[in-house]
Design an enzyme around this catalytic site. Structure first.
Site, PDB file in Angstrom:
ATOM      1  N   ASP A 134      -6.061  17.296  -4.531  1.00  0.00           N
ATOM      2  CA  ASP A 134      -5.896  15.782  -4.395  1.00  0.00           C
ATOM      3  C   ASP A 134      -5.698  15.852  -2.843  1.00  0.00           C
ATOM      4  O   ASP A 134      -5.749  16.978  -2.078  1.00  0.00           O
ATOM      5  CB  ASP A 134      -4.496  15.509  -4.844  1.00  0.00           C
ATOM      6  CG  ASP A 134      -4.104  13.967  -4.531  1.00  0.00           C
ATOM      7  OD1 ASP A 134      -4.792  13.183  -4.413  1.00  0.00           O
ATOM      8  OD2 ASP A 134      -3.035  13.742  -3.934  1.00  0.00           O
TER       9      ASP A 134
ATOM     10  N   THR B 170      -4.750  12.928  -0.567  1.00  0.00           N
ATOM     11  CA  THR B 170      -3.724  12.026   0.211  1.00  0.00           C
ATOM     12  C   THR B 170      -2.449  12.870  -0.220  1.00  0.00           C
ATOM     13  O   THR B 170      -1.968  12.988  -1.545  1.00  0.00           O
ATOM     14  CB  THR B 170      -3.517  10.471  -0.360  1.00  0.00           C
ATOM     15  OG1 THR B 170      -4.865  10.120  -0.258  1.00  0.00           O
ATOM     16  CG2 THR B 170      -2.946   9.815   0.309  1.00  0.00           C
TER      17      THR B 170
ATOM     18  N   GLU C 127       2.171   1.042   3.455  1.00  0.00           N
ATOM     19  CA  GLU C 127       2.798  -0.029   3.695  1.00  0.00           C
ATOM     20  C   GLU C 127       3.706  -0.317   4.890  1.00  0.00           C
ATOM     21  O   GLU C 127       3.812  -1.135   5.757  1.00  0.00           O
ATOM     22  CB  GLU C 127       3.701  -0.563   2.330  1.00  0.00           C
ATOM     23  CG  GLU C 127       2.855  -0.782   1.217  1.00  0.00           C
ATOM     24  CD  GLU C 127       3.337  -1.726   0.291  1.00  0.00           C
ATOM     25  OE1 GLU C 127       4.554  -1.561   0.078  1.00  0.00           O
ATOM     26  OE2 GLU C 127       2.641  -2.845  -0.227  1.00  0.00           O
TER      27      GLU C 127
ATOM     28  N   PHE D  46       0.606  -3.913  -6.890  1.00  0.00           N
ATOM     29  CA  PHE D  46      -0.691  -2.997  -6.613  1.00  0.00           C
ATOM     30  C   PHE D  46      -0.677  -2.101  -7.875  1.00  0.00           C
ATOM     31  O   PHE D  46       0.272  -1.616  -8.635  1.00  0.00           O
ATOM     32  CB  PHE D  46      -0.147  -1.942  -5.625  1.00  0.00           C
ATOM     33  CG  PHE D  46      -1.492  -0.898  -5.425  1.00  0.00           C
ATOM     34  CD1 PHE D  46      -2.396  -1.239  -4.517  1.00  0.00           C
ATOM     35  CD2 PHE D  46      -1.382   0.220  -5.759  1.00  0.00           C
ATOM     36  CE1 PHE D  46      -3.447  -0.397  -4.283  1.00  0.00           C
ATOM     37  CE2 PHE D  46      -2.416   1.328  -5.915  1.00  0.00           C
ATOM     38  CZ  PHE D  46      -3.280   0.717  -4.937  1.00  0.00           C
TER      39      PHE D  46
ATOM     40  N   THR E 133     -10.157  12.645  -5.576  1.00  0.00           N
ATOM     41  CA  THR E 133      -9.444  11.646  -4.645  1.00  0.00           C
ATOM     42  C   THR E 133      -9.445  10.255  -5.192  1.00  0.00           C
ATOM     43  O   THR E 133     -10.768  10.131  -5.809  1.00  0.00           O
ATOM     44  CB  THR E 133      -9.359  11.610  -3.169  1.00  0.00           C
ATOM     45  OG1 THR E 133      -8.929  10.770  -2.582  1.00  0.00           O
ATOM     46  CG2 THR E 133     -10.957  11.596  -3.059  1.00  0.00           C
TER      47      THR E 133
ATOM     48  N   ASP F 271      -9.655   8.071  -3.035  1.00  0.00           N
ATOM     49  CA  ASP F 271      -9.864   7.438  -1.900  1.00  0.00           C
ATOM     50  C   ASP F 271     -11.480   7.205  -1.672  1.00  0.00           C
ATOM     51  O   ASP F 271     -12.228   7.530  -2.734  1.00  0.00           O
ATOM     52  CB  ASP F 271      -9.581   8.184  -0.715  1.00  0.00           C
ATOM     53  CG  ASP F 271      -8.797   7.577   0.109  1.00  0.00           C
ATOM     54  OD1 ASP F 271      -9.050   6.197   0.160  1.00  0.00           O
ATOM     55  OD2 ASP F 271      -7.970   7.932   1.052  1.00  0.00           O
TER      56      ASP F 271
ATOM     57  N   ASP G  40       0.294  15.830  -5.490  1.00  0.00           N
ATOM     58  CA  ASP G  40       1.738  15.736  -4.869  1.00  0.00           C
ATOM     59  C   ASP G  40       2.310  14.449  -5.722  1.00  0.00           C
ATOM     60  O   ASP G  40       3.385  14.063  -5.701  1.00  0.00           O
ATOM     61  CB  ASP G  40       2.080  15.551  -3.464  1.00  0.00           C
ATOM     62  CG  ASP G  40       1.096  14.187  -3.161  1.00  0.00           C
ATOM     63  OD1 ASP G  40       0.315  13.904  -3.502  1.00  0.00           O
ATOM     64  OD2 ASP G  40       1.725  13.555  -2.025  1.00  0.00           O
TER      65      ASP G  40
END
Lengths: 368, 1097
Positions: free
Chosen positions: B390, B392, B469, B511, B645, B647, B783
Site C-alpha cells: 500500500d 499511504t 483532515e 467520505f 494505492t 491515490d 496498514d
C-alpha cells in the site's frame, strides 16, 4: 441464523481471548538477551578442502595399518569346516540322513574322517553350523516364553500364548515351550584324534563357557523352590520333538541342567541370518607347547538326531581358533583397507583441487 | 398507560411492511396494544462464546478434530491395524508416539481454549444496569435479552448492540469511540431516536430492524446504533435498548475467521509424503509377494521346527495375504514419521518467538514490537516473490503536513511559522500574472471551507479518522482561521480578526472511497445555508463550473507530481427550498431499511453538483523511514514490488520515484485512462494496441534471462479504470487474452504501480498474480482497512501498526511497526526459517528412510516373515528421543549465514527462491543419501555376521545383536550427519547433539541391564553391553559411520565455498561494482524528473 454464526466461529478458533491476551504482554520492549536476539555465541566451523585435507590423510594413515592388522589377524586364524549333512550317497551320514524318522529309539550314528593339515594352537572352538535354517523367522523368534525360562512358576504351568503351537501337549504345558526350544539342536558330536598307530584318542570337549555369562546366570533360571529338577518340572511335559525331558539335558551336572543347560541357552539365542554357526564345545589349550589339535587325522563321531534335509538345510562342524577380534572374517580388514585407501586417495585429489582453487582465487583477487 | 406514549412509536427503520429479513423488538418487553398479539420473540442471549469446548465435550470433540487431520488419521489406522492384526511390532510402538502427539496438541488447544473461556467470562460476567419496570437492576452481561433497556455510563463499554434512546446530554447526542473495533480513536457522535427522548421507562415501542449482519458501517440508522465494544465518551450516561445480543452483535459477527493459509513447505511435505507412501506400499507389496514366492518352495513355509498354529492354518489364503500386507505396512510405517509433524509444529511455534522477541522490530514511538498472529507461515517469509504494498501509511508515513494551497489559481505557500497573517504570501505561480492575490473574500471563503468541511474533533489537539483532515485544519489555523470545536451541532471558528463565528452543522455527507469526497452543510449566523465539499480532483472537477477548473488544474497536477496529496475545495449556496429537499432526501435515505447505501449515494450525488470551485490544497505525506532502502533491498533480493494505492497516479508515481522503485533509467509503460484517450479510436482498440506494444517490448524483445547484462528496466503503471477494462474483457473479441498479456507485461517489469485502486481491486490483482503460472508466493503489506482484502488474499499478509487503526493488524499474519522492518523480516528471519524448516523436513525423511531400509532388507534374509530388525523400544524411541532433539535445536538456532550478512547481501535471498531446498532435486539427493546409508548399515553388518562368532571368547551373536549394531551405527550416523550440516554451533547444539548420543548409550545400557517384568521377552538383555565388549563390533561401527559420512563430507567440501567468510568474499568480488549508495531518502520535493520523456505513448 444463530446456529450458523456459531458454526462460523468454530471454524476459526483463534481470536478475542488469545489475541487480547498476547496484546497486553507485547507492550514492553523485548529483552536484549543473546538468546532472544539469536546472538548466542557460536562456533561456526567451515568445512573447506583446506581443513578437511589433513583429516583425510590422518584417517587414511590410521585405517590402512589397522586394516592390514585385521586382515593378517583374520588370516592367522585357523578354521576347519566339514559338512556332515549326508546329501550325496558317498557321504558317511547318507544313510542316517536318508532313513531319518522321529520315533526311533535307536539313534543313528555316523563317523566322518578328516585331516588337519596344520596344528591348531591355543584354545580351539568347536561350532556346529546350520544353513537354510530360519531361526530369524518371526513366527519362530517370538515362540518362546522368557518368563518361564527365568524360572517363573506361573509361566511354567501356563506358558505364554506366543508359544503356540508348542504351548501344551494335551493338557500339560510344555517346558520349555515354544518352537525355538522344541527344535533344540540335538546332534552329539564327539571328536577323536587318530594317532600314528591308528588308535583313537578322544579329544576332551568342554561344554561350559559357551553361553553368555548373563544368560546363564540371570536370564535363564530353573524353577525356584525345588532343588530336585525332576520334581520342579513334574507338572510339565517335554517338548514334542525332544527325546528326553528338560531336566535330563545334562544329568551329570546340576549346574548345567534344566533351563540353565548351556547348549540349550546357546540355541535359544536366535541367529541373525539363515546360515549361522553356534558354539558347541571348547577344546582347552593343553599345557606346554603341544598344540591343542596337532595336525593329523581325526574322526568325528556324530549321533545323527537332527533332520535338515526336509527343508534343504545343511549341517556343518567347524573347528576354529579365535583372536581378539573373534572368529575368522576377512571383511573387517578389507573394509578398513578400502576405506583407508579411499580417504588417502581423496586426500590426494583434494590436495590437487585445493591447490588449483587457491591459485585461481588469489589470481582473481589481485586485480580487484 | 398513563404516559404520553399511548400510541405506539413505530421506529420505522424499515417502513411499515414486515419482512422475513427483519426482526421486531419490543422495547422493555412491553407489548403494544395497537399491535397484533404479543409473541415473545426468541433471540439468542448475550453470551459471547468464542471458546470451542466445554469441560464435557472437550475430549470427544478435540479427538474428533485431531483425527480429521489426514496424518493423525493415518497413524490411528496403523495403530488399529496393530491392535487387531497380528503384527510384528507391538501397538505400543506406534501408539505411544501417537498418544504423545495427540496429548500435546490437546493440551495446547485446551490451554488456548481456557484462555478464550477466561476472556469470554470477563465479558459475560461484566455487571450492567438494566432498567426493568422503573427499577435499576444489576445484571450480568450475559443475561441481557433483546429488548432490555440498558443504562451505560461514561467510559463504559457497550455490552451489546444498542439503539440509543436517551442521553444525559441535552441535545440527545452521545460520543463514542470505536478504538477497540476499528482502531479509530476519534469521537463519533450518535443521536437518540427522535421523539423517544422523554420517558424511557414507560416507552412503549417496537423496533423493526434488519437481521444481524456483519458490516460495521452498513447498519441500520448508524447514528442511532451503538455497537458492542465501543466505549461511551464525554457523556454521563445513556439509555438504550438492546437490539442485537451475544453472537449476533456486529462485533461477534465480524470475528469470522480467516481462511487457513498453508505454506508452500507444507505442500512440499505432502508431496514427499505421497512419495514415501508409495515407497511404503511398494515395499509392503514386494515383501508380501516375495513371502509367498518363498513359501511356495517345499519345506520353506512350514518346516518341522516352525509349525503354524491351528488358527493360522485355517485362515483363508487371501485373507492371510491381506493381513501379511498390513503387517508389512505396519513394520515399515516408521518411514512416515508421526514425530515429524510434532517437530514441525514445535519448530514453527517456538521459532515464531524469535520474531516477536526481536528488538530490532521494536518501535519506541508506539512501544511495540512485531506481532505474530500465525506461526504457520514463518518459512513462507523466505519465499516471497511479489510484494504488494500500500502507499499511504506504508510507504509513506501518513503524517500529513500542509504545504501549500491555491485559491482561484493563485498559489499560496506558507513559508515561515513566525510570519504574520500576511506571511500568507504568494509565490510565482504561473497563473498569478494579473493579481498578486486572490480577493480577500475568496481567501476567507476558502479558509472557512477548510475549517468547516471535516469531521475533526477538538480534544487536547485535533482528533480525526484521517490525518489529512488534521493537516488541513492546522493549515487553516496557520492562515488565521482556527476551528474551535463542535458543540451541540454548532461549529465555532476563530477568524482572523479574533471573532468567533458560529455555524450550525446541518448534515455531514461522509467520505467514502467511491465518491472520493465529503461535504458538510452548514448554516451561518446570517441564515445562509452553505455546502462545502472537498475531495479528489477527479471527483470534484466534473461537479463544478467548468470555467473555474483550468486555473486550478495546473496547480493540482504540479502538486501531484511533486508527490503531494491534493484535494480540491468547492462550495455551493443552498436556497431554503433546495435545503428542505436535500434534508428530507437525506433523512429518508438514512432510515431506509434496504439499499440504504445506494439511496444515500444518490442523494449525495444529487446535492454535490453545480458547485463553485474555490481552490486546492497540497499536503505532503512523508516517506517512511528507510522506505527507499527497504525497497531497494527487496528488489535486490529478486522480489518484485508492486504498489497498489487508491491515490492519484501522479502522487503515487512520485512516491515510487522517491522509494527508488522507479529509477531514472526506468522506462515507464503507462496504461491509464490518459494514455487510452486517443483521438479517433475506441478505447478498447487503443487498449489492445498498447497491450500488444508493451508486450512486444517487455516480453518478446527482452533478452533471454541468462544475459541480463544490460536489460532495460521497465516500470508499469496502470489505473483502476483501465484495470477493470483489462480484467473484464472477454477473450472472444480478440486473439489474445488481455489478462494474460497484462500479466506477462507486469511480470517482466521490475516494478508495477497500480493507482486509483478500490480495495477489492487490490485483492483482485493479488489473486491474479497468485494464480498465475508458477504460482508465485505473494506478500501484501498495508496498514489500513482498505488493505485488509489484499492482506487476506496474499500468501502472507503483513500489517503495519500504523495510524489508520488496527484492522490491518488484526487480519494480518504478521504485524510490524514500520515498513523498514520488512527487510529484516524477509531477508533475515524469512531466509533462516526457510532454510531451517526445509532442512528439517528433508532430514526427517532421510533419517527415517535409512532407519527403515535395513529393516526392509532384513526381510530378504528372514523369509519375509516381518521379523523386525530392531527391538520395539528402539523402534519407538528412535524418532522420539534419540534423533529428535538435535534436529529441533538445529531448526531453531541454525544460522548458516549470519543475519547481518543476510541483510547486507540481499542477493542471498534469491538462492532459496522458488522453494529451492525442497524441490525434487534436493529431495532426490536426500533420498539417495538415505538409501546409501541404509545399504551401508545393513550390508556392512551383514558381511560382519557371515561369521557371527564376534567375541574373543568364541561366543556368537544373535539377531538382536545384529539389529543393535545396525541401530547404533544408524543413530550415530544420522546425528553426525546433522552435526556436519550445522554451521552455527551454540552451546545448545553441542548439548543436544552430544547429549542425544550419550542418552542413547545410557538408555541402551539401562534397557539391556534389567529384566523388565512387564516385558514378555527380554530380547535386549545385555545385548548392548556384549556388543561393546566385542572389538569387531566397535571396529565395524567406526568404519561404517565413516564410510557413510564420506560422500557427505566430500559434497560439502567440493561444492562452492559456502561458509560465511567464503560467501562474503564471493559476494564482494562479484557485486563489488554495483555498490548501492546508501544515502537517506531525499525529500520528495528535491526530486526532479521529467516523467514525460520516460513515458511511452
Amino acid at each position: 441464523m444463530m446456529a450458523s454464526s456459531y458454526n462460523a466461529k468454530e471454524e476459526d478458533g483463534h481470536h478475542s481471548g488469545a489475541s487480547s491476551g498476547t496484546g497486553l504482554s507485547k507492550n514492553k520492549k523485548p529483552d536484549n538477551t543473546a538468546f532472544k536476539q539469536q546472538r548466542l555465541p557460536a562456533w561456526q566451523p567451515i568445512l573447506t578442502a583446506g581443513s578437511v585435507l589433513p583429516a583425510f590423510f590422518v584417517i587414511g594413515l590410521i585405517f590402512i595399518p589397522i586394516g592390514i592388522g585385521l586382515y593378517v589377524t583374520s588370516n592367522n586364524i585357523k578354521e576347519f569346516e566339514i559338512d556332515y549333512t549326508g546329501v550325496s550317497s558317498d557321504s558317511p551320514c547318507y544313510n542316517c540322513a536318508k532313513n531319518f524318522t522321529w520315533n526311533t529309539t535307536e539313534p543313528c550314528v555316523c563317523t566322518v574322517n578328516f585331516t588337519l593339515l596344520q596344528p591348531f594352537e591355543s584354545n580351539v572352538f568347536m561350532y556346529y553350523g546350520l544353513s537354510n535354517f530360519y531361526q530369524n523367522h518371526r513366527r519362530y523368534v517370538k515362540s518362546r516364553d522368557d518368563r518361564q525360562l527365568n524360572g517363573d512358576l506361573s509361566a511354567l504351568t501356563d506358558p505364554s500364548k506366543e508359544c503356540e503351537p508348542y504351548r501344551k501337549s494335551g493338557d500339560v504345558s510344555i517346558a520349555p515351550c515354544g518352537a525355538i526350544a522344541n527344535s533344540l539342536f540335538n546332534d552329539t558330536l564327539v571328536l577323536y584324534y587318530v594317532d600314528s598307530n591308528n588308535s583313537k584318542i578322544e579329544v576332551p570337549l568342554v561344554k561350559k563357557g559357551i553361553a553368555w555369562w548373563t544368560d546363564k546366570h540371570v536370564k535363564f533360571r530353573n524353577p525356584a523352590g525345588n532343588s530336585n529338577l525332576t520334581l520342579a518340572f513334574r507338572d510339565t511335559a517335554k517338548p514334542v520333538n525332544w527325546a528326553k525331558p528338560v531336566y535330563e539335558l545334562d544329568p551329570s551336572d546340576p549346574d548345567n541342567n534344566g533351563f540353565i543347560n548351556e547348549d540349550f541357552i546357546v540355541w535359544m539365542r536366535t541367529a541373525a541370518l539363515p546360515t549361522f554357526r553356534k558354539l558347541y564345545r571348547i577344546i582347552q589349550k593343553k599345557s606346554g607347547t603341544t598344540p591343542t589339535l596337532p595336525n593329523g587325522n581325526y574322526m568325528l563321531n556324530i549321533t545323527y538326531n537332527y533332520p535338515v534335509l526336509s527343508f534343504d538345510g545343511r549341517k556343518r562342524m567347524i573347528l576354529s581358533t579365535i583372536s581378539w577380534m573373534g572368529g575368522k572374517n576377512p571383511f573387517l580388514g578389507i573394509a578398513y583397507i578400502t576405506v583407508g585407501s579411499i580417504c588417502f586417495f581423496l586426500g590426494v585429489v583434494l590436495l590437487i583441487i585445493h591447490h588449483k582453487y587457491d591459485n585461481r582465487n588469489t589470481s582473481a583477487d589481485i586485480p580487484s | 398507560l398513563s404516559s404520553l406514549f399511548t400510541t405506539t412509536d413505530r421506529c420505522s427503520f424499515g417502513g411499515e411492511d414486515r419482512r422475513v429479513g427483519s426482526r421486531t423488538i419490543y422495547v422493555g418487553h412491553r407489548p403494544c396494544p395497537a399491535n397484533e398479539v404479543f409473541i415473545p420473540p426468541k433471540f439468542c442471549d448475550n453470551r459471547i462464546v468464542s471458546s470451542k469446548y466445554t469441560v464435557w465435550n472437550f475430549l470427544p470433540k478435540n479427538l474428533f478434530e485431531q483425527f480429521r487431520r489426514i496424518a493423525n488419521f493415518y497413524f490411528l489406522i496403523i495403530f488399529l491395524v496393530q491392535v487387531i492384526v497380528d503384527t510384528p511390532t507391538s501397538p505400543v510402538t506406534s501408539g505411544l508416539p501417537l498418544f504423545f502427539v495427540i496429548t500435546v496438541t490437546a493440551i495446547k488447544q485446551g490451554y488456548e481454549d481456557w484462555l478464550r473461556h477466561k476472556a469470554d467470562n470477563e465479558v459475560n460476567k461484566y455487571r450492567v444496569t438494566v432498567l426493568e419496570d422503573g427499577r435499576r437492576i444489576q445484571k450480568e452481561s450475559e443475561k441481557i435479552k433483546v429488548g432490555d433497556v440498558l443504562e451505560v455510563e461514561e467510559d463504559e463499554t457497550f455490552p451489546c448492540d444498542l439503539i440509543l434512546l436517551q442521553s444525559s446530554r441535552d441535545d440527545g447526542t452521545c460520543f463514542v469511540t470505536t478504538a477497540s473495533l476499528d482502531g479509530e480513536s476519534n469521537h463519533k457522535t450518535h443521536y437518540t431516536v427522535p421523539d423517544t427522548e422523554r420517558d424511557v421507562e414507560s416507552l412503549n415501542a417496537t423496533i423493526e430492524c434488519e437481521q444481524p449482519q456483519p458490516d460495521l458501517y452498513k447498519s441500520l440508522g448508524p447514528e442511532n446504533l451503538l455497537l458492542k465494544g465501543a466505549t461511551l465518551k464525554n457523556t454521563q450516561s445513556i439509555c438504550g435498548v438492546a437490539v442485537y445480543t451475544g453472537m449476533e452483535t456486529k462485533m461477534a459477527l465480524n470475528y469470522q475467521g480467516k481462511s487457513q493459509k498453508r505454506s508452500v513447505v507444507e505442500k512440499s511435505i505432502n508431496a514427499f509424503l505421497l512419495v514415501y507412501l508409495c515407497i511404503l506400499v511398494s515395499k509392503a507389496l514386494v515383501c508380501t509377494t516375495l513371502k509367498y514366492v518363498w513359501q511356495s518352495k517345499p519345506g520353506q513355509d512350514e518346516p518341522w521346527y516352525n509349525e503354524k498354529t491351528l488358527k493360522e492354518k485355517e485362515t483363508n489364503l487371501y485373507l492371510n495375504m491381506f493381513t501379511d500386507f498390513l503387517s508389512f505396512m505396519v513394520l515399515f510405517n516408521f518411514i512416515i514419521p508421526v514425530s515429524m509433524y510434532v517437530t514441525v509444529e514445535m519448530q514453527k511455534f517456538l521459532g515464531s518467538f524469535f520474531i516477536s522477541w526481536d528488538k530490532d522490530f521494536f518501535d519506541s514511538e508506539i512501544e511495540e514490537g512485531a506481532l505474530v498472529n500465525t506461526s504457520d507461515l514463518n518459512e513462507e517469509l523466505g519465499q516471497v516473490e511479489y510484494v504488494f504494498t500500500d502507499k499511504t501509511g506504508t510507504l509513506t508515513q501518513n503524517n500529513m503536513e500542509f504545504i501549500e494551497c491555491c485559491i482561484d489559481g493563485h498559489q499560496y505557500k506558507y513559508r515561515d511559522a513566525s510570519s504574520e497573517v500576511d506571511g500568507f504570501c504568494v509565490t510565482d505561480g504561473p497563473m498569478n500574472t494579473v493579481q498578486q492575490k486572490a480577493g480577500r473574500e475568496r481567501e476567507e471563503l476558502f479558509l472557512r471551507a477548510l475549517c468547516l468541511c471535516h469531521t475533526v474533533q477538538v480534544k487536547e489537539g485535533f482528533i480525526a479518522s484521517s490525518p489529512d483532515e488534521i493537516a488541513l485544519v492546522q493549515g487553516a489555523m496557520r492562515y488565521g482561521f482556527t476551528f474551535l470545536g463542535l458543540e451541540s451541532k454548532t461549529m465555532k471558528i476563530l477568524n482572523r480578526t479574533n471573532d468567533v463565528e458560529m455555524y450550525e452543522l446541518l448534515h455531514v455527507l461522509n467520505f467514502d472511497p467511491v465518491r472520493r469526497r465529503m461535504s458538510v452543510i452548514v448554516r451561518s449566523i446570517s441564515g445562509e445555508t452553505l455546502l462545502f465539499c472537498k475531495g479528489a480532483d477527479s471527483s470534484i472537477f466534473p461537479r463544478v463550473k467548468q470555467e473555474e477548473v483550468e486555473k486550478i488544474r495546473m496547480h493540482v497536477e504540479r502538486n501531484a507530481t511533486d508527490g503531494y496529496r491534493t484535494l480540491c475545495v468547492a462550495y455551493k449556496h443552498l436556497t431554503a427550498e433546495e435545503y428542505d429537499q436535500v434534508d428530507s432526501g437525506l433523512r429518508e435515505a438514512r432510515l431506509a431499511l434496504q439499499d440504504r447505501e445506494e439511496k444515500l449515494m444518490a442523494v449525495y450525488n444529487q446535492v454535490e453538483t453545480g458547485m463553485n470551485l474555490i481552490g486546492a490544497t497540497a499536503v505532503e505525506d512523508r516517506l517512511q523511514e528507510e522506505a527507499a532502502e527497504t525497497m531497494e533491498a527487496l528488489q535486490g533480493a529478486g522480489i518484485k514490488v508492486w504498489v497498489l494505492t487508491g491515490d492519484k497516479m501522479e502522487t503515487a508515481k512520485s512516491t515510487c520515484y522517491a522509494c527508488r522503485l522507479f529509477k531514472r533509467n526506468t522506462e515507464l509503460l503507462e496504461l491509464t485512462v490518459r494514455t487510452l484517450e486517443s483521438p479517433g479510436k475506441r478505447r478498447e482498440d487503443r487498449l489492445h494496441d498498447l497491450l500488444l506494444e508493451y508486450h512486444k517490448k517487455t516480453v518478446q524483445d527482452a533478452p533471454p534471462a541468462k544475459t541480463c547484462v544490460a536489460s532495460q528496466d521497465y516500470g508499469f503503471i496502470v489505473d483502476g479504470a483501465t484495470l477493470s477494462m483489462v480484467l473484464n474483457s472477454s477473450s472472444e473479441n480478440n486473439l489474445h487474452d488481455y489478462k494474460d498479456l497484462f500479466l506477462q507485461i507486469c511480470q517482466n517489469c521490475t516494478s508495477v504501480l497500480c493507482c486509483r485502486m478500490a480495495p477489492l481491486q487490490k485483492a483482485q490483482i493479488v489473486k491474479m498474480v497468485k494464480n498465475s503460472k508458477g504460482s508465485p508466493i505473494t506478500l501484501s503489506i498495508g496498514d489500513g482497512a482498505n488493505d485488509v482484502s489484499m492482506i487476506l488474499e496474499a500468501h502472507v499478509g503483513i500489517g503495519i501498526k500504523g495510524k489508520e487503526g488496527r484492522q490491518a493488524v488484526r487480519n494480518s499474519d504478521y504485524a510490524i511497526p514500520k515498513l523498514k522492518h520488512l527487510k529484516k523480516l524477509l531477508l533475515g528471519h524469512g531466509h533462516l526459517y526457510y532454510v531451517r524448516i526445509a532442512h528439517l523436513v528433508q532430514y526427517f525423511f532421510y533419517k527415517n528412510l535409512c532407519f527403515i531400509l535395513p529393516q526392509f532388507l532384513y526381510q530378504f534374509f528372514c523369509g519375509c516373515s516381518q521379523q523386525p530388525l530392531y527391538d520395539a523400544a528402539y523402534l519407538t524411541m528412535y524418532n522420539i528421543c534419540f534423533t529428535s532433539m538435535p534436529i529441533l535445536a538445529y531448526s531453531l538456532f541454525e544460522q548458516h549465514i549470519s543475519i547481518e550478512m543476510l541483510l547486507e547481501n540481499a542477493t542471498l535471498y534469491r538462492q532459496i527462491g522458488k522453494n529451492a531446498m525442497l524441490r525434487w532435486g534436493p529431495f532426490l539427493y536426500w533420498t539417495l543419501l538415505g538409501v546409501f546409508h541404509g545399504l551401508v548399515f545393513f550390508f556392512g553388518v551383514w558381511f560382519l555376521f557371515s561369521n557371527p562368532a564376534l567375541q574373543d571368547n568364541g561366543q556368537a551373536f544373535g539377531n538382536w545383536s545384529y539389529g543393535t549394531i545396525v541401530f547404533t551405527i544408524l543413530v550415530f550416523t544420522v546425528t553426525l550427519k546433522l552435526a556436519l550440516d550445522t554451521r552455527h554451533w551454540t552451546w545448545i547444539n553441542h548439548f543436544v547433539i552430544w547429549g542425544s548420543l550419550a542418552f542413547y548409550v545410557f538408555f541402551s545400557f539401562f534397557w539391556g541391564g534389567v529384566i523388565w517384568p512387564f516385558l514378555r521377552q527380554q530380547r535386549l538383555y545385555f545385548v548392548f553391553a556384549n556388543m561393546l565388549s566385542s572389538v569387531s563390533a566397535w571396529l565395524v561401527i567406526i568404519v561404517l559411520i565413516l564410510l557413510s559420512l564420506l560422500p557427505e563430507i566430500l559434497y560439502v567440501v567440493l561444492r562452492k565455498p559456502r561458509g560465511p567468510y567464503a560467501r562474503q568474499k564471493l559476494v564482494q568480488s562479484s557485486a563489488g561494482g554495483i555498490q548501492s549508495p546508501r544515502s537517506s531518502a531525499r525529500p520528495l520535493l528535491m526530486r526532479t524528473f521529467s516523467d514525460e520523456s520516460n513515458t511511452v505513448s
